[in-house]
Design a protein around this motif. Sequence first.
Motif, short mmCIF file in Angstrom:
data_model
loop_
_atom_site.label_atom_id
_atom_site.label_comp_id
_atom_site.label_asym_id
_atom_site.label_seq_id
_atom_site.Cartn_x
_atom_site.Cartn_y
_atom_site.Cartn_z
N THR A 586 1.10 -1.06 0.16
CA THR A 586 0.37 -0.21 -0.10
C THR A 586 0.77 0.80 -0.01
N ASP A 587 1.12 2.31 -0.56
CA ASP A 587 1.46 3.51 -0.82
C ASP A 587 0.11 4.42 0.47
N SER A 588 0.25 5.39 0.72
CA SER A 588 -0.30 5.55 1.69
C SER A 588 -0.10 7.39 1.52
N TYR A 589 -1.15 8.17 1.26
CA TYR A 589 -1.01 9.97 1.49
C TYR A 589 -1.50 10.36 2.73
N GLU A 590 -1.48 11.24 3.08
CA GLU A 590 -2.18 11.98 3.95
C GLU A 590 -1.95 13.15 4.14
N ALA A 600 -14.07 24.20 20.95
CA ALA A 600 -13.93 22.61 19.87
C ALA A 600 -12.91 22.71 19.65
N SER A 601 -12.34 21.28 19.65
CA SER A 601 -10.99 21.63 18.67
C SER A 601 -10.96 20.50 17.29
N PHE A 602 -10.36 20.45 16.38
CA PHE A 602 -11.01 19.56 15.33
C PHE A 602 -9.45 19.14 15.17
N SER A 603 -9.70 18.13 14.13
CA SER A 603 -8.65 17.22 13.94
C SER A 603 -9.23 16.62 12.52
N SER A 604 -8.76 17.12 11.03
CA SER A 604 -9.25 16.67 9.89
C SER A 604 -8.53 16.04 8.95
N SER A 605 -8.69 15.29 8.22
CA SER A 605 -7.56 14.94 7.31
C SER A 605 -7.66 14.20 5.80
N LEU A 606 -7.65 14.78 5.04
CA LEU A 606 -7.54 14.32 2.97
C LEU A 606 -7.26 12.74 3.31
N ILE A 639 -9.88 6.72 -1.91
CA ILE A 639 -9.80 8.08 -1.35
C ILE A 639 -10.61 8.60 0.19
N GLY A 640 -10.72 8.95 0.80
CA GLY A 640 -11.53 9.04 1.79
C GLY A 640 -11.13 10.78 2.83
N PHE A 641 -11.88 10.61 3.65
CA PHE A 641 -12.15 11.82 4.75
C PHE A 641 -12.38 11.56 6.21
N GLU A 642 -11.30 11.98 6.88
CA GLU A 642 -11.80 11.41 7.97
C GLU A 642 -11.46 12.95 9.10
N ASN A 660 -15.84 9.26 8.85
CA ASN A 660 -15.02 8.90 8.23
C ASN A 660 -15.42 8.24 7.46
N PHE A 661 -15.53 8.74 5.84
CA PHE A 661 -15.66 8.56 4.50
C PHE A 661 -14.88 8.09 3.65
N ASN A 662 -14.86 6.68 3.05
CA ASN A 662 -14.02 6.25 1.85
C ASN A 662 -14.63 5.95 0.60
N TYR A 663 -14.29 6.83 -0.33
CA TYR A 663 -14.73 6.11 -1.64
C TYR A 663 -13.70 5.00 -2.43
#
Length: 792
Positions: A586-590, A600-606, A639-642, A660-663
């Motif tokens: 697996t090649d993983s990009y983030e 409020a505190s948030f963390s988001s990832s593509l 590809i996903g968004f978390e 967490n959404f993943n296509y």
Amino acid sequence: MKIGFKKLVVIGLLLTCNFVVAQETNTEVIGTLVDANSSQPIPYATVALYNNSTKDIITGATTDDKGQFYINTSASGFYIEISFMGFKTKTITDFTLRNSKIDLGVIKLSEDNEALEEVVVMAEVSKTVFKLDKRVFNIGKDISSTGASAIEVLNNVPSVNVNIEGEVSLRGSSGVQILINGKPSVLADESSNALGTITADMIESIEVITNPSAKYEASGTAGILNIILKKEEKKGWNGSVTLNTGIPDNHSIGLSLNRRTEKFNLFTQVGVGYRSLPRDSEAINTDLSNNEAVFSKGTSYRDETFYTITLGTDYHINDLNVLTLSGNFAYEVEDQPSETNFKTYDSNNTLLSSWLRKETTEATNPKYQYELNYKKQFKNNDDHSLLLSVLGRFFGKDQSSQFDNSVRIGTVADNNQQTETKFQQADYTFKVDYTSPLSETFTIETGAQYVINDVGNDYEVRDLIGGNYEVIDDLSNNFEYNQKVLGVYFTGSYELEKWGIKGGLRLENTDLNTLLTNTNSANSQNFTDYFPSLHTSYKVNDNVSFQAGYSRRIFRPRLWDLNPFFNIRNNFNIRRGNPNLQPEFTDSYELTSIYKIGKASFSSSLYHKYTTEVVERVSTSVDNVTTTTPENIGTNASIGFETNGKYSLSKWLTFTGDFNFNYFDRVGSFQSQSFDFSGRQWSSRLGSKIGLPADIDIELTGNYQSGFNTVQGDVTGYAFLDLGVRKKIFKGKAIVNLGVRDVFESRISERFVSQPTFETYSFDQRGRFITLGLSYGFGKGEAMTYSGGRRR
């Protein structure tokens, strides 16, 4: 209305990673903290800056071994507060700014001799910052003063969730690797209560690594959590006693002891208990060529009596050298009764036969683990270190099973059978790591690791023929599995106050050999792979940071993926391994952002992952007997968004959430059948923690997992709710804990396989679990909040 609109605009900008960096003038705040009586430096004290108008915390730091601290901030209009357990808090409002620097000189703290009757929670200073290839959650006074265990501290870390039984997950995925000071440890074993011996005031920080650099072994996991302990650990005796009960049966008693002196840290745990794990299952196999069907429905149990003991010591040879030796031994006695009802129908849905298959299984499982670690630090820099470690593990299983069939209608399509299994697995890990800061901004890391996995599984099946049980050679064999992995790595990092970059390369050689001794069928794989990694981070200000990373990972087939033999509990639904299975890569990009808006505190990832030689479970059917084996089928691009967040509405009410959404896009074929398709999958979690009077906490956590397509069918979605209630008594020395997992018994697994010649349906459910635990801490320790342990 205007304020709300501005917040929405800010959030939108953060999620799209478009930002504007304003020109700032930074101020340096420095000083040295000492004891007013002895003039000795005070390490690990908290130094925080507060806004003069709002009284909100701006930023903070802790003092080093020499009592020195350094804070860099772009804020103005603040005052300084210095605090440390056992000393009076000091507030500084009068200071001089010269050349963008505030030098407070030597600051003396006086001892606080008054005995505190209760803990006063100060303003929060715990916060998450980026450190190139990881996020670091620094433990502040808001948590470290509460006397919580390490498990409870983990539940405060963004992206991390700990359920009421103490199971840790990262981004919703279990199987997290937990390290102590960067190395494996029996204290990090989730299957015991060992983490409960670490209290919050011993922890300096927790590192969250979702996309590991080349320093870490390349095997794919959900991620890594590294617990960094303070050097000045609490001295004296620490200990706790736990009592647990539950429905279904989950009864245990445990004792933990810890003794710390200047030179030694001695710890031990002893536990004994009994637990049961029921499971309801259903299956339908349909042969589409003649429309005949086989129905099966039953309940199986895993009843287990267990005994465990852990012993260990840290020996501080001197200030620069530490030797650690520890070991754990456990012995389990299993009883696995099950009853499954079978029915067969013809094409007209007429019942042809019905019978009951009853299983009686007994097993004993000895297992132990030991580790030896040596860490050397160099005088020129605390981060200049050499770590040597040896870790050994063993697991054995001696199991025998009896399967008896009772006919009800027609004839039985099963034989009475017996099985016997002798399983042994030994794992050894040898590791060396060297870290050298060449300057204040440039650091290199290098090291090597050698892992040996040696497994033997002797499996025999006997059928009742003519009144005697005879060995079935086609189903019996001794499977030997031996894997050796040698890895070496090098990384270099360049890090400034706001920006940094880290690159690395890991080289791993895998030597895998399997053998079916009865047939002399051997399979060997020897391959060498490169695993590069690249990470960078940028800090906009104290509330906003960004991080980007890339790494290459590998999934090596495990023993049960390769072993071609199977359990015969249900002879119409067989799972077996594939000795020819290849590893997947697996090649993983983030790209990740972390930000704070008000309370409020948030963390988001593509993220994007591209996997080759994907391992999928493929089903085939002959005479209504479905056999499922793992196969390498094509590629998977996803590809996903978390995103996850925490919002403290008040001191007594906090909300946390994950989404967490993943296509994914699958391309592949197997036996002339195309498996090209696209799909999507998403999960969410919403939790709330409610603080009630009388030291009562209530936790509600709702989870949803969507359905998704597979290469041959689909899996349905489900939602479930967990409930937890905790009550502290005797000023936090004792804790009563009530947990209800899957309150509405809605956590199920349904899987469909639809093919031109056959269809299958399977259903599994664990049901509701209720646990009640009482834990009492004595000496200088605190009660372990999660006293129930984790069900396996």
